[in-house]
Write a protein that holds these residues in place. Structure first.
Motif, PDB file in Angstrom:
ATOM      1  N   ILE A  30      19.809  18.711  10.361  1.00 17.02           N
ATOM      2  CA  ILE A  30      20.893  17.650   9.902  1.00 17.02           C
ATOM      3  C   ILE A  30      20.760  17.017   8.506  1.00 17.02           C
ATOM      4  O   ILE A  30      20.247  16.232   8.254  1.00 17.02           O
ATOM      5  CB  ILE A  30      21.569  17.146  11.209  1.00 17.02           C
ATOM      6  CG1 ILE A  30      19.549  16.082  11.543  1.00 17.02           C
ATOM      7  CG2 ILE A  30      21.341  17.456  12.245  1.00 17.02           C
ATOM      8  CD1 ILE A  30      19.912  14.537  12.160  1.00 17.02           C
ATOM      9  N   TYR A  32      21.366  14.741   5.094  1.00 14.67           N
ATOM     10  CA  TYR A  32      21.117  12.731   5.235  1.00 14.67           C
ATOM     11  C   TYR A  32      22.900  12.462   4.708  1.00 14.67           C
ATOM     12  O   TYR A  32      24.116  13.621   3.700  1.00 14.67           O
ATOM     13  CB  TYR A  32      20.708  12.960   3.750  1.00 14.67           C
ATOM     14  CG  TYR A  32      19.599  12.323   3.869  1.00 14.67           C
ATOM     15  CD1 TYR A  32      19.227  12.134   4.771  1.00 14.67           C
ATOM     16  CD2 TYR A  32      18.324  12.980   3.379  1.00 14.67           C
ATOM     17  CE1 TYR A  32      17.652  11.810   5.023  1.00 14.67           C
ATOM     18  CE2 TYR A  32      16.706  12.969   3.962  1.00 14.67           C
ATOM     19  CZ  TYR A  32      16.520  12.171   5.088  1.00 14.67           C
ATOM     20  OH  TYR A  32      15.133  12.024   5.155  1.00 14.67           O
ATOM     21  N   HIS A  38      26.966  20.521  -1.162  1.00 14.91           N
ATOM     22  CA  HIS A  38      26.845  21.297  -2.011  1.00 14.91           C
ATOM     23  C   HIS A  38      26.536  22.162  -1.892  1.00 14.91           C
ATOM     24  O   HIS A  38      26.261  22.736  -0.698  1.00 14.91           O
ATOM     25  CB  HIS A  38      26.268  20.332  -3.589  1.00 14.91           C
ATOM     26  CG  HIS A  38      24.954  20.425  -3.176  1.00 14.91           C
ATOM     27  ND1 HIS A  38      23.660  21.082  -2.612  1.00 14.91           N
ATOM     28  CD2 HIS A  38      24.051  19.118  -2.904  1.00 14.91           C
ATOM     29  CE1 HIS A  38      22.366  20.455  -2.932  1.00 14.91           C
ATOM     30  NE2 HIS A  38      23.029  19.427  -2.441  1.00 14.91           N
ATOM     31  N   THR A  44      22.604  26.828   3.302  1.00 18.84           N
ATOM     32  CA  THR A  44      21.626  27.283   4.923  1.00 18.84           C
ATOM     33  C   THR A  44      22.749  27.386   5.568  1.00 18.84           C
ATOM     34  O   THR A  44      22.875  28.137   7.116  1.00 18.84           O
ATOM     35  CB  THR A  44      21.564  25.639   5.362  1.00 18.84           C
ATOM     36  OG1 THR A  44      20.362  25.500   3.852  1.00 18.84           O
ATOM     37  CG2 THR A  44      19.924  25.908   6.757  1.00 18.84           C
ATOM     38  N   ASP A  69      22.650  13.690   9.367  1.00 14.68           N
ATOM     39  CA  ASP A  69      21.249  12.410   9.886  1.00 14.68           C
ATOM     40  C   ASP A  69      21.064  10.806   9.315  1.00 14.68           C
ATOM     41  O   ASP A  69      22.018  12.211   8.137  1.00 14.68           O
ATOM     42  CB  ASP A  69      19.883  13.188   9.077  1.00 14.68           C
ATOM     43  CG  ASP A  69      18.680  12.343   9.025  1.00 14.68           C
ATOM     44  OD1 ASP A  69      19.205  11.330  10.127  1.00 14.68           O
ATOM     45  OD2 ASP A  69      17.925  12.885   8.578  1.00 14.68           O
ATOM     46  N   ALA A 275      15.602  24.626   4.084  1.00 11.40           N
ATOM     47  CA  ALA A 275      14.874  24.902   2.787  1.00 11.40           C
ATOM     48  C   ALA A 275      13.068  24.013   2.174  1.00 11.40           C
ATOM     49  O   ALA A 275      12.783  23.875   3.097  1.00 11.40           O
ATOM     50  CB  ALA A 275      15.811  24.303   1.055  1.00 11.40           C
ATOM     51  N   ASP A 277      12.044  22.053   0.694  1.00 13.05           N
ATOM     52  CA  ASP A 277      11.886  20.349   0.185  1.00 13.05           C
ATOM     53  C   ASP A 277      11.415  19.895   1.339  1.00 13.05           C
ATOM     54  O   ASP A 277      10.777  18.817   1.800  1.00 13.05           O
ATOM     55  CB  ASP A 277      13.217  19.986   0.489  1.00 13.05           C
ATOM     56  CG  ASP A 277      14.429  20.074   0.495  1.00 13.05           C
ATOM     57  OD1 ASP A 277      14.552  21.265   1.612  1.00 13.05           O
ATOM     58  OD2 ASP A 277      15.026  19.542   0.698  1.00 13.05           O
ATOM     59  N   ILE A 278      11.881  20.759   3.009  1.00 12.54           N
ATOM     60  CA  ILE A 278      11.353  20.079   4.597  1.00 12.54           C
ATOM     61  C   ILE A 278      10.119  20.636   4.994  1.00 12.54           C
ATOM     62  O   ILE A 278      10.328  20.633   6.494  1.00 12.54           O
ATOM     63  CB  ILE A 278      12.574  19.131   4.653  1.00 12.54           C
ATOM     64  CG1 ILE A 278      13.930  20.605   4.818  1.00 12.54           C
ATOM     65  CG2 ILE A 278      13.537  18.156   3.864  1.00 12.54           C
ATOM     66  CD1 ILE A 278      14.633  19.850   5.597  1.00 12.54           C
ATOM     67  N   HIS A 304      13.612  28.574   3.225  1.00 10.77           N
ATOM     68  CA  HIS A 304      14.354  29.455   1.585  1.00 10.77           C
ATOM     69  C   HIS A 304      14.216  28.720   0.845  1.00 10.77           C
ATOM     70  O   HIS A 304      14.275  27.230   1.034  1.00 10.77           O
ATOM     71  CB  HIS A 304      15.579  29.817   2.007  1.00 10.77           C
ATOM     72  CG  HIS A 304      16.361  28.698   2.077  1.00 10.77           C
ATOM     73  ND1 HIS A 304      17.175  27.994   1.185  1.00 10.77           N
ATOM     74  CD2 HIS A 304      17.492  28.425   3.867  1.00 10.77           C
ATOM     75  CE1 HIS A 304      17.793  26.967   1.089  1.00 10.77           C
ATOM     76  NE2 HIS A 304      18.223  27.309   3.023  1.00 10.77           N
ATOM     77  N   TRP A 307      18.651  26.326  -4.433  1.00 12.13           N
ATOM     78  CA  TRP A 307      19.643  27.054  -5.876  1.00 12.13           C
ATOM     79  C   TRP A 307      19.568  26.462  -6.620  1.00 12.13           C
ATOM     80  O   TRP A 307      19.349  25.089  -6.646  1.00 12.13           O
ATOM     81  CB  TRP A 307      20.812  27.077  -5.035  1.00 12.13           C
ATOM     82  CG  TRP A 307      20.818  28.362  -4.237  1.00 12.13           C
ATOM     83  CD1 TRP A 307      21.119  28.336  -2.770  1.00 12.13           C
ATOM     84  CD2 TRP A 307      21.580  29.423  -4.742  1.00 12.13           C
ATOM     85  NE1 TRP A 307      21.347  29.736  -2.527  1.00 12.13           N
ATOM     86  CE2 TRP A 307      21.778  29.728  -3.729  1.00 12.13           C
ATOM     87  CE3 TRP A 307      21.486  30.543  -5.989  1.00 12.13           C
ATOM     88  CZ2 TRP A 307      21.974  31.537  -3.300  1.00 12.13           C
ATOM     89  CZ3 TRP A 307      22.590  31.466  -5.374  1.00 12.13           C
ATOM     90  CH2 TRP A 307      22.242  32.037  -4.487  1.00 12.13           C
ATOM     91  N   MET A 314      19.465  21.987  -7.177  1.00 12.66           N
ATOM     92  CA  MET A 314      20.197  21.090  -7.266  1.00 12.66           C
ATOM     93  C   MET A 314      20.592  20.501  -6.828  1.00 12.66           C
ATOM     94  O   MET A 314      20.039  20.521  -5.472  1.00 12.66           O
ATOM     95  CB  MET A 314      21.336  22.158  -6.989  1.00 12.66           C
ATOM     96  CG  MET A 314      23.058  22.442  -6.996  1.00 12.66           C
ATOM     97  SD  MET A 314      24.011  23.397  -6.123  1.00 12.66           S
ATOM     98  CE  MET A 314      23.853  24.877  -7.311  1.00 12.66           C
ATOM     99  N   LYS A 316      21.737  15.951  -4.889  1.00 13.11           N
ATOM    100  CA  LYS A 316      22.785  14.732  -4.609  1.00 13.11           C
ATOM    101  C   LYS A 316      21.769  13.452  -6.045  1.00 13.11           C
ATOM    102  O   LYS A 316      22.063  13.230  -6.937  1.00 13.11           O
ATOM    103  CB  LYS A 316      22.853  13.843  -3.483  1.00 13.11           C
ATOM    104  CG  LYS A 316      23.025  15.453  -2.780  1.00 13.11           C
ATOM    105  CD  LYS A 316      23.876  14.302  -1.297  1.00 13.11           C
ATOM    106  CE  LYS A 316      22.143  15.031  -0.797  1.00 13.11           C
ATOM    107  NZ  LYS A 316      21.669  14.912   1.361  1.00 13.11           N
TER     108      LYS A 316
END
Ligand code: ME8
Length: 652
Positions: A30, A32, A38, A44, A69, A275, A277-278, A304, A307, A314, A316
């Motif tokens: 979910i 943010y 983007h 995803t 989220d 992805a 990052d989490i 994954h 990008w 990429m 925010k």
């Protein structure tokens, strides 16, 4: 629905080995709501859409969840920066996500928002349960907190003093919080991941989680004092604290089902897609939370890569994002989806490039697939008046070709199972290319020359149409609109299709009337695109300080008619204009002589700043100023009106 009516299921041991056959539940993170969507988010979400459609094609009972989220410090800060209340702010951005997905044809079954009452109830129920089990205690914490990633980070994790997930420096925090006894579940989680090699995939992320679990993971701070962070879900036993945003957010995957009474049907047949990052919240926090709440573990965590644009993630905060809708509009939704799936190897980073996207569309879609459709329709049209013939006797070349084609669904299915989406796309295109080769090898244009090869020609044409039918099924999850167009052109849009039908041959009824139409994927002019992309970007506009409306109202702008225009006697850049403003006449000196012949201006209705203090310009008194625009190339144009307007009128 009142979620408190049905209690949570009683605790079950460990991992549910095999969720109900034929059930497939997939989730995106979910997102943010601190900025608009983007390409990263789109990837995803599109991926989950494709995978869910693929499972539906297989006949599975599918469910697709996405959402936003909305709690936490990060969102509260973004709202404050935008001068809005958190609720106003999250309503706007959440709607942007939903609209983007709707416009991109994402077929989610449910969109969950963590500020919804139904979600809060389930979060509080789970918190209470874990608290009652003795897995939550009150304690003091001090350490480094990263607002960007919304989590505590350890000194060891920092890269150049910054959080590895958000690339932002953390801040030191010390406060009393409630803690979840996460460390107690570490041995269980290690053992579970060890026993289930494809629980977290691809392997590199499984190894990453196992590496985290080799050392103590500590207990997880799961609350924030409401006095500091009021934007969150209150703890059911202590209203002075709100739930930590990750503990709240992860539960969405369950609350969305529970609030609709669907948990028995879809949990734990769940495939999370995220992805890299989490990975830690999903690979460490979430499984231990589920275990503590007595809920069975998810089936797969699929991770994954990023990008990148110009080798950078990429993101925010970096502001280097590509907006999904603009590309979708420029290149078409389906082609864009195909590119994203084809050009990222699941698990690894990929570079996003518009030129690469166009090249991929040209090579795979316009050339290979589009061309196959066109030449097949063309030949059925020319040689068989647009009617699909029945096949004659099959020769070894046909049999070999058909055997290869009917194996494809199996190959593609395996690739999907192994989250190798680029390979799945490649396998399908391989089938398309094989069909083009089959046509070149069997030379239908030669067969058409002789009456005795009529039956052979029927076979070749029929085989090509069958191959296209099968390809359209396999590509349907990724390009649903284009594949339905393709079936319409072939005249087979009424034939039912499932994955099973792609492994069967001879389903196109002989006598089917084709309906050729526009090319499915027009070729993109790469030269023109290169020129467009290499054009230097316009520099951003430099704005003056804002003014309020009262300041603007001080200007008196009026319509004026040019009565005469003469060169200034002493300055070669100036013209002296006589203008009429209703009952008044005035003289205005304007620096436009290099841009206008005097006679061009006579009779024009222009705009004058009528209350500008008069000034002498090279000896001539100017009673006002005319409005004109000048562009970067130095071209100049005076402001005029697009319809007749009485002079003297006020311009506002
Ligand atoms: O982390 N490449 O939300 P988020 C690929 N709210 N995917 C990308 C990407 C990129 N450059 N950038 C973002 C959060 N993504 C939490 C999740 S879940 C219970 C809570 C995608 O808005 C990718 O799916 O920061 C990534 O995991 C997600 O957006 C992060 O979204």
């Amino acid at each position: 629905m009142d979620t408190t009516e049905t209690p949570l299921p009683e605790p079950k041991e460990g991992l549910s080995e095999s969720p109900e056959q034929g059930t497939f539940y997939a989730t995106t993170p979910i997102f943010y709501v601190n900025a608009e969507p983007h390409i990263g988010h789109a990837y995803t979400t599109i991926l989950v859409d494709v995978v869910t459609r693929f499972h539906r094609l297989k006949g599975n009972d599918t469910y697709f969840l996405t959402g936003t989220d909305e709690h936490g410090e990060k969102v509260a800060k973004a709202a404050a920066a935008a001068g809005r209340t958190p609720q106003q702010y999250v309503d706007t951005i959440s709607a942007q996500f939903r609209n983007t997905w709707n416009q991109m044809g994402i077929g989610y079954d449910e969109f969950i928002r963590t500020t919804e009452e139904r979600h809060k109830l389930v979060v509080q129920e789970i918190l209470q349960r874990v608290y009652d089990n003795g897995d939550i205690f009150y304690g003091e914490y001090s350490g480094l907190y990263c607002v960007g990633a919304e989590r505590f980070v350890t000194e060891k994790e920092l890269v150049d003093g910054k959080c590895p997930d958000s690339d932002q420096p953390p801040e030191y925090r010390s406060e009393a919080n409630y803690f979840f006894r996460m460390e107690n579940y570490r041995p269980w989680l290690r053992e579970t991941i060890g026993r289930n090699p494809d629980l977290i995939r691809p392997d590199r992320y499984r190894n990453e989680v196992l590496a985290i679990l080799r050392e103590p993971i500590g207990d997880l701070s799961i609350s924030r004092p409401a006095s500091r962070v009021p934007w969150g879900i209150p703890l059911p036993w202590d209203e002075d604290h709100v739930c930590y945003v990750w503990f709240d957010a992860l539960i969405n995957y369950y609350s969305a089902l529970k609030s609709q009474g669907l948990e028995g049907r879809y949990w734990p047949a769940v495939n999370h897609f995220i992805a890299k990052d989490i990975v830690k919240p999903h690979g460490v926090f979430w499984p231990t939370m589920l275990k503590a709440a007595g809920l069975p573990l998810y089936k797969h965590l699929n991770v994954h890569g990023y990008w990148l644009t110009g080798e950078q993630k990429m993101s925010k905060s970096l502001g280097n994002v590509v907006r999904p809708l603009s590309l979708q509009q420029k290149y078409g939704n389906d082609a864009f989806r195909y590119y994203l799936l084809r050009d990222m190897t699941f698990g690894l980073d990929a570079n996003f490039g518009e030129l690469a996207l166009a090249e991929r569309i040209n090579s795979d879609l316009a050339n290979d697939l589009g061309n196959l459709l066109n030449r097949t329709l063309g030949m059925v049209g020319r040689y068989r008046r647009g009617i699909v013939p029945a096949a004659g006797t099959l020769e070894p070349v046909d049999e070999q070709f058909i055997a290869h084609q009917t194996e494809l669904p199996e190959r593609v299915g395996r690739a999907f199972e192994r989250v190798q989406f680029d390979r799945a796309m490649e396998a399908i295109l391989d089938g398309v290319r094989a069909t083009n080769r089959y046509i070149s090898d069997t030379e239908p244009w030669q067969l058409a020359k002789a009456e005795e090869s009529a039956s052979r020609l029927d076979t070749v044409l029929n085989t090509a149409v069958e191959a296209l039918r099968c390809a359209s099924i396999l590509l349907d999850p990724v390009m649903p609109a284009k594949m339905s167009e393709l079936r319409e052109q072939l005249g087979i849009d009424q034939i039912p299709f499932t994955l099973g039908h792609a492994a069967q041959w001879g389903l196109v009824p002989p006598g089917t009337v084709t309906r050729p139409g526009e090319p499915l994927f027009p070729r993109i002019d790469l030269k023109a695109l290169e020129t467009e992309l290499s054009a230097p970007e316009e520099p951003p506009l430099k704005h003056k300080d804002e003014i309020i409306i009262d300041e603007f109202a001080k200007l008196e702008l009026r319509v004026a008619t040019v009565l005469s225009a003469e060169p200034h006697p002493d300055a070669d850049k100036l013209l002296v204009l006589k203008v009429k403003l209703g009952p008044e006449e005035r003289t205005v000196v304007a620096g436009i002589r290099q841009h206008y012949q005097p006679e061009e201006l006579v009779g024009k209705r222009i705009v004058i700043v009528a209350n500008l203090k008069p000034a002498k310009l090279r000896g001539v008194n100017s009673q006002g100023m005319i409005l004109a625009a000048e562009d970067a190339e130095g071209r100049l144009a005076v402001v005029t009106f697009d319809r007749d307007m009485r002079d003297g009128s006020v311009v506002r």
